[in-house]
Motif scaffolding. Sequence first.
Motif, PDB file in Angstrom:
ATOM      1  N   THR A 135       6.366  -1.858 -19.199  1.00  8.73           N
ATOM      2  CA  THR A 135       6.208  -3.130 -18.484  1.00  8.73           C
ATOM      3  C   THR A 135       7.505  -3.368 -17.711  1.00  8.73           C
ATOM      4  O   THR A 135       8.526  -2.716 -17.994  1.00  8.73           O
ATOM      5  N   PRO A 136       7.502  -4.324 -16.752  1.00 11.56           N
ATOM      6  CA  PRO A 136       8.748  -4.582 -16.022  1.00 11.56           C
ATOM      7  C   PRO A 136       9.909  -4.972 -16.949  1.00 11.56           C
ATOM      8  O   PRO A 136      11.061  -4.731 -16.638  1.00 11.56           O
ATOM      9  N   SER A 137       9.599  -5.570 -18.121  1.00 13.86           N
ATOM     10  CA  SER A 137      10.711  -5.986 -18.985  1.00 13.86           C
ATOM     11  C   SER A 137      11.208  -4.892 -19.926  1.00 13.86           C
ATOM     12  O   SER A 137      12.293  -5.021 -20.491  1.00 13.86           O
TER      13      SER A 137
ATOM     14  N   ILE B 284       7.863   5.900 -13.372  1.00 16.24           N
ATOM     15  CA  ILE B 284       7.177   5.736 -12.079  1.00 16.24           C
ATOM     16  C   ILE B 284       6.279   4.526 -12.273  1.00 16.24           C
ATOM     17  O   ILE B 284       5.159   4.639 -12.791  1.00 16.24           O
ATOM     18  N   ALA B 285       6.779   3.354 -11.934  1.00 12.05           N
ATOM     19  CA  ALA B 285       6.105   2.133 -12.370  1.00 12.05           C
ATOM     20  C   ALA B 285       6.332   0.981 -11.396  1.00 12.05           C
ATOM     21  O   ALA B 285       6.905  -0.043 -11.774  1.00 12.05           O
ATOM     22  N   THR B 286       5.884   1.147 -10.143  1.00 10.57           N
ATOM     23  CA  THR B 286       6.038   0.100  -9.107  1.00 10.57           C
ATOM     24  C   THR B 286       7.435  -0.509  -9.154  1.00 10.57           C
ATOM     25  O   THR B 286       7.602  -1.708  -8.957  1.00 10.57           O
ATOM     26  N   MET B 287       8.426   0.326  -9.432  1.00  6.24           N
ATOM     27  CA  MET B 287       9.782  -0.212  -9.645  1.00  6.24           C
ATOM     28  C   MET B 287      10.588  -0.183  -8.353  1.00  6.24           C
ATOM     29  O   MET B 287      10.795   0.855  -7.739  1.00  6.24           O
ATOM     30  N   THR B 288      11.046  -1.383  -7.966  1.00  6.70           N
ATOM     31  CA  THR B 288      11.832  -1.545  -6.744  1.00  6.70           C
ATOM     32  C   THR B 288      13.277  -1.096  -6.978  1.00  6.70           C
ATOM     33  O   THR B 288      13.852  -1.381  -8.033  1.00  6.70           O
TER      34      THR B 288
ATOM     35  N   GLN C 114      21.313  -4.116  -8.572  1.00  2.00           N
ATOM     36  CA  GLN C 114      21.557  -4.340 -10.010  1.00  2.00           C
ATOM     37  C   GLN C 114      21.005  -3.177 -10.830  1.00  2.00           C
ATOM     38  O   GLN C 114      21.655  -2.703 -11.764  1.00  2.00           O
ATOM     39  N   ARG C 115      19.807  -2.704 -10.486  1.00  2.00           N
ATOM     40  CA  ARG C 115      19.215  -1.579 -11.233  1.00  2.00           C
ATOM     41  C   ARG C 115      19.996  -0.304 -10.976  1.00  2.00           C
ATOM     42  O   ARG C 115      20.100   0.549 -11.866  1.00  2.00           O
ATOM     43  N   LEU C 116      20.561  -0.177  -9.748  1.00  2.00           N
ATOM     44  CA  LEU C 116      21.347   1.031  -9.431  1.00  2.00           C
ATOM     45  C   LEU C 116      22.632   1.110 -10.257  1.00  2.00           C
ATOM     46  O   LEU C 116      23.228   2.169 -10.376  1.00  2.00           O
TER      47      LEU C 116
ATOM     48  N   GLY D 129      10.951  -9.814 -15.827  1.00  2.00           N
ATOM     49  CA  GLY D 129      11.688  -8.589 -15.474  1.00  2.00           C
ATOM     50  C   GLY D 129      11.449  -8.099 -14.061  1.00  2.00           C
ATOM     51  O   GLY D 129      12.002  -7.071 -13.672  1.00  2.00           O
ATOM     52  N   THR D 130      10.625  -8.805 -13.283  1.00  2.00           N
ATOM     53  CA  THR D 130      10.366  -8.330 -11.907  1.00  2.00           C
ATOM     54  C   THR D 130      11.390  -8.911 -10.938  1.00  2.00           C
ATOM     55  O   THR D 130      12.049  -9.914 -11.217  1.00  2.00           O
ATOM     56  N   THR D 131      11.455  -8.281  -9.790  1.00  2.00           N
ATOM     57  CA  THR D 131      12.318  -8.784  -8.712  1.00  2.00           C
ATOM     58  C   THR D 131      11.836 -10.172  -8.277  1.00  2.00           C
ATOM     59  O   THR D 131      12.644 -11.024  -7.934  1.00  2.00           O
ATOM     60  N   ALA D 132      10.514 -10.389  -8.313  1.00  2.00           N
ATOM     61  CA  ALA D 132       9.956 -11.672  -7.870  1.00  2.00           C
ATOM     62  C   ALA D 132      10.433 -12.817  -8.766  1.00  2.00           C
ATOM     63  O   ALA D 132      10.635 -13.933  -8.291  1.00  2.00           O
TER      64      ALA D 132
ATOM     65  N   THR E 297       2.347  -9.506 -18.788  1.00  2.00           N
ATOM     66  CA  THR E 297       1.476  -8.643 -17.986  1.00  2.00           C
ATOM     67  C   THR E 297       0.844  -9.435 -16.840  1.00  2.00           C
ATOM     68  O   THR E 297       0.774 -10.669 -16.894  1.00  2.00           O
ATOM     69  N   TYR E 298       0.342  -8.705 -15.845  1.00  2.00           N
ATOM     70  CA  TYR E 298      -0.337  -9.338 -14.712  1.00  2.00           C
ATOM     71  C   TYR E 298      -1.617 -10.029 -15.168  1.00  2.00           C
ATOM     72  O   TYR E 298      -1.947 -11.109 -14.674  1.00  2.00           O
ATOM     73  N   ASP E 299      -2.331  -9.400 -16.099  1.00  2.00           N
ATOM     74  CA  ASP E 299      -3.599  -9.991 -16.525  1.00  2.00           C
ATOM     75  C   ASP E 299      -3.392 -11.338 -17.214  1.00  2.00           C
ATOM     76  O   ASP E 299      -4.179 -12.266 -17.037  1.00  2.00           O
TER      77      ASP E 299
ATOM     78  N   THR F 114       3.666 -15.147  -8.240  1.00  2.00           N
ATOM     79  CA  THR F 114       4.411 -14.430  -7.205  1.00  2.00           C
ATOM     80  C   THR F 114       4.845 -13.051  -7.720  1.00  2.00           C
ATOM     81  O   THR F 114       5.323 -12.911  -8.846  1.00  2.00           O
ATOM     82  N   SER F 115       4.564 -12.057  -6.867  1.00  2.00           N
ATOM     83  CA  SER F 115       4.935 -10.667  -7.164  1.00  2.00           C
ATOM     84  C   SER F 115       4.711  -9.853  -5.889  1.00  2.00           C
ATOM     85  O   SER F 115       4.573 -10.433  -4.796  1.00  2.00           O
ATOM     86  N   ASP F 116       4.621  -8.526  -6.044  1.00  2.00           N
ATOM     87  CA  ASP F 116       4.439  -7.665  -4.869  1.00  2.00           C
ATOM     88  C   ASP F 116       3.042  -7.838  -4.267  1.00  2.00           C
ATOM     89  O   ASP F 116       2.047  -7.883  -5.003  1.00  2.00           O
ATOM     90  N   ASP F 117       2.981  -7.877  -2.928  1.00  2.00           N
ATOM     91  CA  ASP F 117       1.697  -8.092  -2.245  1.00  2.00           C
ATOM     92  C   ASP F 117       0.646  -7.049  -2.602  1.00  2.00           C
ATOM     93  O   ASP F 117      -0.520  -7.375  -2.811  1.00  2.00           O
ATOM     94  N   THR F 118       1.067  -5.794  -2.700  1.00  2.00           N
ATOM     95  CA  THR F 118       0.078  -4.732  -2.939  1.00  2.00           C
ATOM     96  C   THR F 118      -0.558  -4.851  -4.321  1.00  2.00           C
ATOM     97  O   THR F 118      -1.701  -4.420  -4.512  1.00  2.00           O
ATOM     98  N   ILE F 119       0.171  -5.426  -5.257  1.00  2.00           N
ATOM     99  CA  ILE F 119      -0.378  -5.598  -6.613  1.00  2.00           C
ATOM    100  C   ILE F 119      -1.285  -6.830  -6.632  1.00  2.00           C
ATOM    101  O   ILE F 119      -2.409  -6.781  -7.132  1.00  2.00           O
ATOM    102  N   LEU F 120      -0.826  -7.931  -6.019  1.00  2.00           N
ATOM    103  CA  LEU F 120      -1.600  -9.181  -6.034  1.00  2.00           C
ATOM    104  C   LEU F 120      -2.857  -9.065  -5.170  1.00  2.00           C
ATOM    105  O   LEU F 120      -3.887  -9.660  -5.488  1.00  2.00           O
TER     106      LEU F 120
ATOM    107  N   LYS G 189      11.671  -7.125   0.700  1.00  2.00           N
ATOM    108  CA  LYS G 189      11.297  -5.727   0.931  1.00  2.00           C
ATOM    109  C   LYS G 189      11.469  -5.023  -0.414  1.00  2.00           C
ATOM    110  O   LYS G 189      12.549  -5.108  -1.016  1.00  2.00           O
ATOM    111  N   GLU G 190      10.405  -4.379  -0.895  1.00  2.00           N
ATOM    112  CA  GLU G 190      10.404  -3.782  -2.238  1.00  2.00           C
ATOM    113  C   GLU G 190      10.157  -2.272  -2.160  1.00  2.00           C
ATOM    114  O   GLU G 190       9.020  -1.813  -2.274  1.00  2.00           O
ATOM    115  N   PRO G 191      11.207  -1.477  -1.931  1.00  2.00           N
ATOM    116  CA  PRO G 191      10.995  -0.028  -1.909  1.00  2.00           C
ATOM    117  C   PRO G 191      10.823   0.528  -3.332  1.00  2.00           C
ATOM    118  O   PRO G 191      11.697   0.361  -4.179  1.00  2.00           O
ATOM    119  N   TYR G 192       9.673   1.152  -3.595  1.00  2.00           N
ATOM    120  CA  TYR G 192       9.416   1.745  -4.921  1.00  2.00           C
ATOM    121  C   TYR G 192      10.004   3.156  -4.965  1.00  2.00           C
ATOM    122  O   TYR G 192       9.895   3.923  -4.003  1.00  2.00           O
ATOM    123  N   ALA G 193      10.597   3.492  -6.116  1.00  2.00           N
ATOM    124  CA  ALA G 193      11.127   4.845  -6.297  1.00  2.00           C
ATOM    125  C   ALA G 193      11.033   5.233  -7.773  1.00  2.00           C
ATOM    126  O   ALA G 193      10.802   4.379  -8.638  1.00  2.00           O
TER     127      ALA G 193
HETATM  128  N1  GLU Z   1       8.313  -4.085  -7.712  1.00  2.00           N
HETATM  129  C1  GLU Z   1       8.681  -5.206  -8.479  1.00  2.00           C
HETATM  130  C2  GLU Z   1       9.786  -4.862  -9.441  1.00  2.00           C
HETATM  131  O1  GLU Z   1      10.211  -3.768  -9.504  1.00  2.00           O
HETATM  132  C3  GLU Z   1       7.534  -5.855  -9.236  1.00  2.00           C
HETATM  133  C4  GLU Z   1       6.372  -5.004  -9.543  1.00  2.00           C
HETATM  134  C5  GLU Z   1       6.240  -4.632 -10.983  1.00  2.00           C
HETATM  135  O2  GLU Z   1       6.951  -3.770 -11.420  1.00  2.00           O
HETATM  136  O3  GLU Z   1       5.363  -5.165 -11.651  1.00  2.00           O
HETATM  137  O4  GLU Z   1      10.257  -5.673 -10.149  1.00  2.00           O
END
Ligand code: GLU
Length: 268
Positions: free
Chosen positions: A95-97, A112-116, A120-122, A162-165, A183-185, A200-206, A225-229
């Motif tokens: 999970t993000p946390s 590999i988890a939609t992580m921007t 701070q994370r770097l 734990g998300t950027t949002a 969780t999102y659910d 509020t969170s990433d557009d592609t997820i919402l 801007k949320e670049p995933y890597a």
């Molecule tokens: N991309 C955002 C983040 O890394 C939120 C998406 C997510 O991981 O749920 O915090």
Amino acid sequence: MKKRVLVITAIIIAIILTCGFYIWDGYESKQLEMPDSYQAIMNRGYLIVGVKTDTKPFGFKDKDGKLTGLDIDIAKAIAKFLFRNENRLKLVSVTPSDRLIKLTTGEVDIVIATMTVTPQRLDLIDFSHSYFIAGQTILVPQNSKITSIADLAGKEAGVIFGTTAEKNLRTLVPTARVLGYKTYDEAYKALKEGTIKAITSDDTILRNYALNDKSVKIINKRYSKEPYAVGVRKGKENKILLEKVNFVIKTLIMNNSINRLYAKWGLK
Ligand code: GLU
């Protein structure tokens, strides 16, 4: 005679000290050397990847309970490159946390988890090349009067811990009443029940929630801007692994496979 004994004793002491130094030096460098993580993965025979399990279309369970999504396809591409077999994978739910702690403690090899990628994370981990760019937005009920993030002032707004949002919302709208969910659910359920006025969170997820439920919508604005890597542990013992991951991401981009994957998952 006395002088000779003194010289011989001095030579013996010098030899003992030099040998001792080399033995200690060798011992110390052995202690500090960490096993190379790429070699450890190859010896183990499979890659352990932290992925989301509730985040359509990146990491989620299909109707048979099988994990699938864009992030899972990237994990498969890395496994295929390392082992010539995309199934040499163990997927671990994150999970993000908890994704950073699961990576830094070694529970997973990569995340590999939609992580921007953020500064701070770097400080804590390394990231691969980015494979997708999202942006922060808000999900509201269809009949909501909320048209921008500023409208959340004084209102209950849901975030995923734990998300950027979460961080952005507290900075952009300090008076919003922030409610966190794991969780999102859970956040979506709270929105439907009226406990919160927006998520509020990433557009592609919402967007995925809006696509499947006409009683909710996302607003047409991006607040970041949320670049995933792919997340990889820091340190020289993880350098080869990071290079291999980067090679796979670059290849997916260069041979256009990434666009095919975006189309497969309805992204862009
Ligand atoms: N991309 C955002 C983040 O890394 C939120 C998406 C997510 O991981 O749920 O915090």
